[in-house]
Design a protein around this motif. Sequence first.
Motif, mmCIF file in Angstrom:
data_model
loop_
_atom_site.group_PDB
_atom_site.id
_atom_site.type_symbol
_atom_site.label_atom_id
_atom_site.label_comp_id
_atom_site.label_asym_id
_atom_site.label_seq_id
_atom_site.Cartn_x
_atom_site.Cartn_y
_atom_site.Cartn_z
ATOM 1 N N ILE A 28 0.826 -1.217 0.000
ATOM 2 C CA ILE A 28 0.000 0.000 0.000
ATOM 3 C C ILE A 28 0.855 1.260 0.000
ATOM 4 O O ILE A 28 0.748 2.100 -0.895
ATOM 5 C CB ILE A 28 -0.962 0.010 1.204
ATOM 6 C CG1 ILE A 28 -1.906 -1.199 1.131
ATOM 7 C CG2 ILE A 28 -1.765 1.313 1.238
ATOM 8 C CD1 ILE A 28 -2.809 -1.348 2.336
ATOM 9 N N PHE A 29 1.714 1.393 1.000
ATOM 10 C CA PHE A 29 2.517 2.609 1.157
ATOM 11 C C PHE A 29 3.285 3.017 -0.101
ATOM 12 O O PHE A 29 3.250 4.193 -0.495
ATOM 13 C CB PHE A 29 3.484 2.436 2.333
ATOM 14 C CG PHE A 29 4.522 3.511 2.443
ATOM 15 C CD1 PHE A 29 4.196 4.758 2.948
ATOM 16 C CD2 PHE A 29 5.834 3.281 2.025
ATOM 17 C CE1 PHE A 29 5.159 5.763 3.046
ATOM 18 C CE2 PHE A 29 6.791 4.268 2.108
ATOM 19 C CZ PHE A 29 6.444 5.518 2.622
ATOM 20 N N PRO A 30 3.988 2.104 -0.787
ATOM 21 C CA PRO A 30 4.779 2.531 -1.952
ATOM 22 C C PRO A 30 3.949 3.182 -3.047
ATOM 23 O O PRO A 30 4.426 4.085 -3.749
ATOM 24 C CB PRO A 30 5.419 1.230 -2.448
ATOM 25 C CG PRO A 30 5.415 0.331 -1.263
ATOM 26 C CD PRO A 30 4.163 0.668 -0.518
ATOM 27 N N PHE A 31 2.714 2.756 -3.204
ATOM 28 C CA PHE A 31 1.888 3.256 -4.303
ATOM 29 C C PHE A 31 1.162 4.545 -3.944
ATOM 30 O O PHE A 31 0.454 5.122 -4.767
ATOM 31 C CB PHE A 31 0.914 2.161 -4.726
ATOM 32 C CG PHE A 31 1.627 0.905 -5.124
ATOM 33 C CD1 PHE A 31 2.262 0.811 -6.353
ATOM 34 C CD2 PHE A 31 1.726 -0.165 -4.238
ATOM 35 C CE1 PHE A 31 2.968 -0.338 -6.709
ATOM 36 C CE2 PHE A 31 2.427 -1.316 -4.582
ATOM 37 C CZ PHE A 31 3.048 -1.399 -5.825
ATOM 38 N N LEU A 32 1.364 5.007 -2.702
ATOM 39 C CA LEU A 32 0.850 6.306 -2.292
ATOM 40 C C LEU A 32 1.911 7.400 -2.406
ATOM 41 O O LEU A 32 1.597 8.582 -2.272
ATOM 42 C CB LEU A 32 0.341 6.244 -0.841
ATOM 43 C CG LEU A 32 -0.834 5.284 -0.577
ATOM 44 C CD1 LEU A 32 -1.138 5.249 0.918
ATOM 45 C CD2 LEU A 32 -2.063 5.705 -1.362
ATOM 46 N N ILE A 33 3.157 6.984 -2.632
ATOM 47 C CA ILE A 33 4.255 7.942 -2.723
ATOM 48 C C ILE A 33 4.036 8.886 -3.899
ATOM 49 O O ILE A 33 3.683 8.465 -4.994
ATOM 50 C CB ILE A 33 5.612 7.212 -2.886
ATOM 51 C CG1 ILE A 33 5.933 6.422 -1.617
ATOM 52 C CG2 ILE A 33 6.738 8.192 -3.193
ATOM 53 C CD1 ILE A 33 7.178 5.560 -1.743
ATOM 54 N N ARG A 34 4.230 10.161 -3.638
ATOM 55 C CA ARG A 34 4.122 11.175 -4.691
ATOM 56 C C ARG A 34 5.534 11.623 -5.068
ATOM 57 O O ARG A 34 6.197 12.314 -4.307
ATOM 58 C CB ARG A 34 3.305 12.366 -4.210
ATOM 59 C CG ARG A 34 1.869 12.015 -3.852
ATOM 60 C CD ARG A 34 1.100 13.234 -3.383
ATOM 61 N NE ARG A 34 -0.291 12.915 -3.088
ATOM 62 C CZ ARG A 34 -1.171 13.814 -2.651
ATOM 63 N NH1 ARG A 34 -0.801 15.068 -2.458
ATOM 64 N NH2 ARG A 34 -2.426 13.439 -2.398
ATOM 65 N N GLY A 35 5.956 11.244 -6.236
ATOM 66 C CA GLY A 35 7.323 11.572 -6.630
ATOM 67 C C GLY A 35 8.281 10.634 -5.924
ATOM 68 O O GLY A 35 8.313 9.437 -6.186
ATOM 69 N N GLY A 36 9.031 11.180 -4.997
ATOM 70 C CA GLY A 36 9.984 10.358 -4.260
ATOM 71 C C GLY A 36 11.316 10.275 -4.966
ATOM 72 O O GLY A 36 11.370 10.092 -6.181
ATOM 73 N N LYS A 37 12.377 10.403 -4.213
ATOM 74 C CA LYS A 37 13.717 10.362 -4.802
ATOM 75 C C LYS A 37 14.196 8.919 -4.900
ATOM 76 O O LYS A 37 13.959 8.112 -3.996
ATOM 77 C CB LYS A 37 14.686 11.187 -3.958
ATOM 78 C CG LYS A 37 14.336 12.672 -3.915
ATOM 79 C CD LYS A 37 15.386 13.447 -3.154
ATOM 80 C CE LYS A 37 15.010 14.920 -3.056
ATOM 81 N NZ LYS A 37 14.897 15.545 -4.371
ATOM 82 N N PRO A 38 14.894 8.574 -5.987
ATOM 83 C CA PRO A 38 15.436 7.212 -6.121
ATOM 84 C C PRO A 38 16.365 6.871 -4.958
ATOM 85 O O PRO A 38 17.014 7.745 -4.374
ATOM 86 C CB PRO A 38 16.196 7.266 -7.447
ATOM 87 C CG PRO A 38 15.569 8.386 -8.204
ATOM 88 C CD PRO A 38 15.193 9.408 -7.168
ATOM 89 N N MET A 39 16.415 5.596 -4.631
ATOM 90 C CA MET A 39 17.203 5.126 -3.496
ATOM 91 C C MET A 39 18.503 4.491 -3.986
ATOM 92 O O MET A 39 18.480 3.731 -4.952
ATOM 93 C CB MET A 39 16.387 4.100 -2.704
ATOM 94 C CG MET A 39 17.056 3.612 -1.435
ATOM 95 S SD MET A 39 16.003 2.404 -0.553
ATOM 96 C CE MET A 39 14.585 3.429 -0.149
ATOM 97 N N PRO A 40 19.627 4.804 -3.343
ATOM 98 C CA PRO A 40 20.878 4.136 -3.723
ATOM 99 C C PRO A 40 20.743 2.622 -3.636
ATOM 100 O O PRO A 40 20.101 2.094 -2.733
ATOM 101 C CB PRO A 40 21.875 4.669 -2.687
ATOM 102 C CG PRO A 40 21.317 5.971 -2.245
ATOM 103 C CD PRO A 40 19.825 5.798 -2.272
ATOM 104 N N LEU A 41 21.377 1.937 -4.575
ATOM 105 C CA LEU A 41 21.244 0.491 -4.659
ATOM 106 C C LEU A 41 21.716 -0.195 -3.380
ATOM 107 O O LEU A 41 21.087 -1.148 -2.907
ATOM 108 C CB LEU A 41 22.035 -0.041 -5.861
ATOM 109 C CG LEU A 41 21.991 -1.554 -6.088
ATOM 110 C CD1 LEU A 41 20.560 -2.021 -6.308
ATOM 111 C CD2 LEU A 41 22.882 -1.941 -7.261
ATOM 112 N N TYR A 42 22.809 0.291 -2.775
ATOM 113 C CA TYR A 42 23.321 -0.389 -1.594
ATOM 114 C C TYR A 42 22.393 -0.198 -0.396
ATOM 115 O O TYR A 42 22.241 -1.106 0.434
ATOM 116 C CB TYR A 42 24.742 0.070 -1.258
ATOM 117 C CG TYR A 42 24.877 1.498 -0.784
ATOM 118 C CD1 TYR A 42 24.758 1.819 0.560
ATOM 119 C CD2 TYR A 42 25.145 2.524 -1.679
ATOM 120 C CE1 TYR A 42 24.886 3.123 1.003
ATOM 121 C CE2 TYR A 42 25.274 3.831 -1.248
ATOM 122 C CZ TYR A 42 25.141 4.128 0.084
ATOM 123 O OH TYR A 42 25.269 5.419 0.521
ATOM 124 N N THR A 43 21.721 0.969 -0.304
ATOM 125 C CA THR A 43 20.751 1.174 0.763
ATOM 126 C C THR A 43 19.573 0.224 0.584
ATOM 127 O O THR A 43 19.094 -0.399 1.539
ATOM 128 C CB THR A 43 20.254 2.625 0.758
ATOM 129 O OG1 THR A 43 21.367 3.507 0.909
ATOM 130 C CG2 THR A 43 19.274 2.870 1.891
#
Length: 255
Positions: A97-112
């Motif tokens: 649920i939560f991920p599909f409510l995100i508006r925009g959002g900055k990409p996450m580093p692969l290692y994180t």
Amino acid sequence: MEPAERFLLDRLAYLQCAMSLLGFVLLRLWRSCYGRYVSPGSAFRVPARAAWALQELPSLAVPLWVCTVTAAERLHRAPNRILLAMFLVHYAQRSLIFPFLIRGGKPMPLYTFALAFMFCGYNGYLQSRYLSQYAVYADDWVTDPRFLVGFCLWLIGMLVNIHSDHILRNLRRPGETGYKIPRGGLFEYVTAANYFGEVVEWCGYGLASWSVQGGAFAFFTACILFTRAQQHHQWYLEKFEDYPKFRKIIIPFLF
């Protein structure tokens, strides 16, 4: 085999406590690298929605797999089922649920992303295997004050976490850019209301489970989110001259 695996699950919980302390120290020395703290030039980044959905998914998928392919003998007892359901409800919300409510959002580093993915698999196995196979509770455990208080804390914490995420998502109106000071809810008292909710939630779960495994997860959550909350708090103070100085970092009226 059973005594050996039970011993292993206890050691995995103690290892999680050690990782908590190590993570606390490292995050005090180096900033968390996600969201607003990611360098624009960072390579190998995962889109925000995909990162959140996939990194949290092992905490949902691994327990379901464990309960499907193993005997899961303890899940015929109500306390075990309820405790595992508490864990799964959180991660169903976080991964589906939560991920599909995100508006925009900055990409996450692969290692994180990779570290979060591995931890969720590790912890998902630890909690589900313990509750489904080894946790022994009396039938009346659900009326024990430790369970009742823990369950209430879990529920309150989850609701605070979800409501705080809602406030953060709606800080900007359509078309607006830039950062704003969060207002409303527990943000009137602390900088990291969403983190406060999650810490309360897992402390409640740890109390309700009354186990080394549940306590280790609560301790890990508190250690990691407290350092992230400190980072957020300092950023807001530096970014906004009018940021409310009375707000605490994560715990109302204390820190």
